[in-house]
Design an enzyme around this catalytic site. Structure first.
Site: not given
Ligand code: DMJ
Length: 626
Positions: A432, A511
């Site tokens: 993370e 991501e």
């Molecule tokens: C998602 O819910 C979206 O991409 C948000 O902007 C950030 N976190 C999560 C995924 O990790």
């Protein structure tokens, strides 16, 4: 003259002349009543008619297309009508693909689709209608209002994967969703997962299921009172039944990540209120200054009080709590095809200062770090979140849009860091967060250069910076596209001494895969597909459970220890973004590039694609339709 001549004619000639005139008149009436189909087909689908006329007109067009032997109507996955953005093209021009490679790629794509189906079946069997499935205990969990977050978040992926039966099986369940719950609901999460999910599915299913738009509209109505604050910035948590917030503090990511969805809702319903609320937030942020706690232009800190409209801290970050606010400036600009320069200017301002103050390089490595930054005392932190790994994709798109080649190189450097964090762990999955303490400010002249390179460059980069910058970028712009079946990725370099992991969990996050997908579509470099495939295999190995997929607690587990069987390392949690984002981006990474092209769609931050088309924003804001 013609008349006096006609009067003099014999009766027989008068009848002939009269019949001729009548025939000509009838011919004209016929053409007016039944115009040639080609004239109607020239109707420009990019200039959307008002909502009530959309269906009627579309029907007319379809009827005529059906009558003619025209080529099959292309799926919406190829974009809307013949839309061509006036902004620079984002996608790489992929050449024809050799047939052996097509088979190879398609196998991978199919495997990813099967994984999606495996997870979906588990959710469907044990938790359908709930927000999430706990993938080890097979119990449901409801952190997002209990309206079926996984179900809604999965819809656009199902449509892209052509899982039509699964998609249709969900539609009747939507009628049951009641948003009036006595619970504190996250305005941000409801917007990106539910609202984004409904709207994207509505468009991707060719606007055939009104219920999707109706539910989006209903949800937004419930959320609107949360925007009634002196600043216009919405509350973070809102109780739709009691009509009240839990407190007055929210985050920049939360106020800056509702714009695409609210703008889309106004565009699709013709009701200006949502777009107005979104625009008010953008204007508020745009007009903030030192007196609001904004110390560096464009580098918005994290915590903000919605009553006072003032920042409570000075830490700016592209990771947790800041991330998507910056992402949305660029995406708003792209969604509207550049019609509103304000969004582009806000993006450019943030990125310019991000590069100046926040970006760091790791000496001797091709890695870049983007840790949080104290904008008041101008000090940086050493940690970076996995969440920050959306930045390479954003920068790559921004680089083409605003002709900033340097940003493409930064995107590549940051993506190497994100991928590296997967490749160096024992599971092949990223933590993370991680820390690299030995870093220095990013410098385009010295980044990713060995001492030897620098020695060679030194004489002239001191004298004439600009020339060197240009040379560096042109030489790195060359693309390495290719269709290699046994592609070999470079070996993983040893860890920098100052690297350690902060939070060792892998939460099934998307991501890095998102950025791999975007960089692949933009550069054609097969390396990005191969990185993605490695990650996919690691997910299959470590996260798969009997019923679905689980997050894991330690990505760098000691493989020789006895207590490290796969299940022991799994966490009983599976967030809905696995279906909305992780599997979708993986699947698209191995799809033909014209499917959901970056030149035809914008992904919201939950990876729900919105169709790019021509907008008339000022008319929408006035409630005058397109
Ligand atoms: C998602 O819910 C979206 O991409 C948000 O902007 C950030 N976190 C999560 C995924 O990790």
């Amino acid at each position: 003259m013609f008349l006096s001549y006609a009067i003099k004619l014999s009766k027989r000639w008068k009848i002939i002349l009269f019949t001729l005139c009548a025939l000509i008149l009838l011919g004209h009436l016929w053409i007016l009543a039944y115009p040639r189909p080609s004239l109607i087909s020239n109707h420009n689908p990019n200039s959307l008619p008002p909502m009530d006329k959309v269906n009627k007109e579309e029907n007319v067009i379809t009827q005529i297309e059906e009558e003619l032997p025209t080529p099959e109507k292309k799926s919406i996955l190829f974009g809307f009508g013949g839309f061509l953005s006036k902004l620079p093209k984002l996608q790489y021009d992929f050449g024809p693909e050799p047939i052996e490679f097509t088979e190879f790629r398609e196998k991978r794509r199919e495997a990813i689709k099967k994984s999606f189906i495996h997870g979906w079946k588990g959710y469907k069997t044990y938790a359908l209608g709930h927000d999430e499935l706990r993938p080890l205990s097979n119990k449901p969990k409801n952190p997002f209002g209990g309206w079926g977050a996984t179900m809604i978040d999965s819809l656009s992926t199902m449509l892209i994967m052509e899982l039509t039966d699964e998609f249709l099986s969900v539609i009747p369940r939507l009628h049951k969703i009641n948003f009036k719950v006595d619970e504190e609901i996250s305005v941000f999460e409801s917007t990106i997962r539910y609202l984004g999910g409904f709207l994207s599915a509505y468009e991707l299913s060719d606007r055939k299921h009104d219920i999707l738009l109706q539910k989006a509209n209903k949800l937004a109505q419930e959320l609107l009172p949360a925007f009634d604050t002196p600043s216009g910035l919405p509350h973070h948590l809102w109780n739709p039944l009691k009509n009240k917030p839990n407190n007055d503090e929210t985050l920049i990511a939360e106020v800056g990540t509702i714009q695409l969805e609210f703008m889309m809702l106004s565009q699709l319903t013709g009701n200006p209120i949502y777009g107005q609320k979104a625009q008010a937030i953008t204007d508020y942020l745009d007009n903030m200054g030192y007196e609001h706690g904004l110390y560096i232009q464009g580098l918005f800190p994290t915590v903000i009080n919605v009553q006072r409209g003032h920042f409570k801290d000075a830490i700016s970050t592209f990771g947790a709590m800041g991330d998507s606010a910056f992402e949305y400036f660029l995406k708003e600009y792209l969604l509207m095809n550049g019609a509103v320069p304000q969004y582009g200017q806000m993006y450019i301002r943030s990125i310019k200062n991000m590069k100046k103050y926040m970006l760091r390089q790791v000496p001797g490595y091709d890695l870049l770090m983007l840790p949080p930054f104290d904008t008041q005392y101008k000090t940086h932190r050493d940690a970076m979140d996995h969440l920050t790994c959306f930045v390479p994709g954003m920068l790559a798109m921004g680089s083409k849009t605003f002709n900033e080649p340097e940003d493409m190189e930064i995107a590549k450097g940051l993506l190497e860091t994100c991928v590296y964090m997967y490749r160096i762990t024992s599971t092949g999955l990223s933590p993370e967060s991680w820390v690299i303490s030995n870093t220095e400010s990013y410098n385009p002249l010295t980044f990713n250069k060995t001492k030897n390179d620098l020695a060679k460059l030194r004489d002239w980069w001191y004298e004439d910076n600009k020339t060197v910058i240009n040379q560096t970028y042109t030489s790195q712009e060359e693309n390495k596209s290719g269709y290699v079946i046994d592609y070999e990725l470079p070996l993983v370099r040893e860890r920098p001494r100052s690297l350690y992991f902060g939070d060792k969990r892998y939460m099934l996050r998307p991501e890095t895969i998102e950025s791999l997908f975007i960089l692949y579509r933009m550069t054609g470099d097969q390396k990005y597909q191969e990185y993605g495939w490695e990650i996919y295999k690691a997910i299959e190995k470590w996260c798969k459970t009997k019923s679905a997929y689980a997050a894991i607690r330690n990505v760098d587990v000691n493989l020789t220890a006895n207590n490290t069987n796969i299940e022991f390392n799994q966490i009983d949690s599976m967030e809905s973004f696995l279906f909305a984002e992780t599997f979708k981006y993986l699947y698209l990474l191995f799809s033909p590039p014209e499917i959901v092209s970056l030149d035809k769609f914008i992904f919201n931050t939950e990876a729900h694609p919105f169709v790019r088309k021509q907008w008339n924003w000022s008319r929408i804001l006035k409630g005058e339709g397109e």
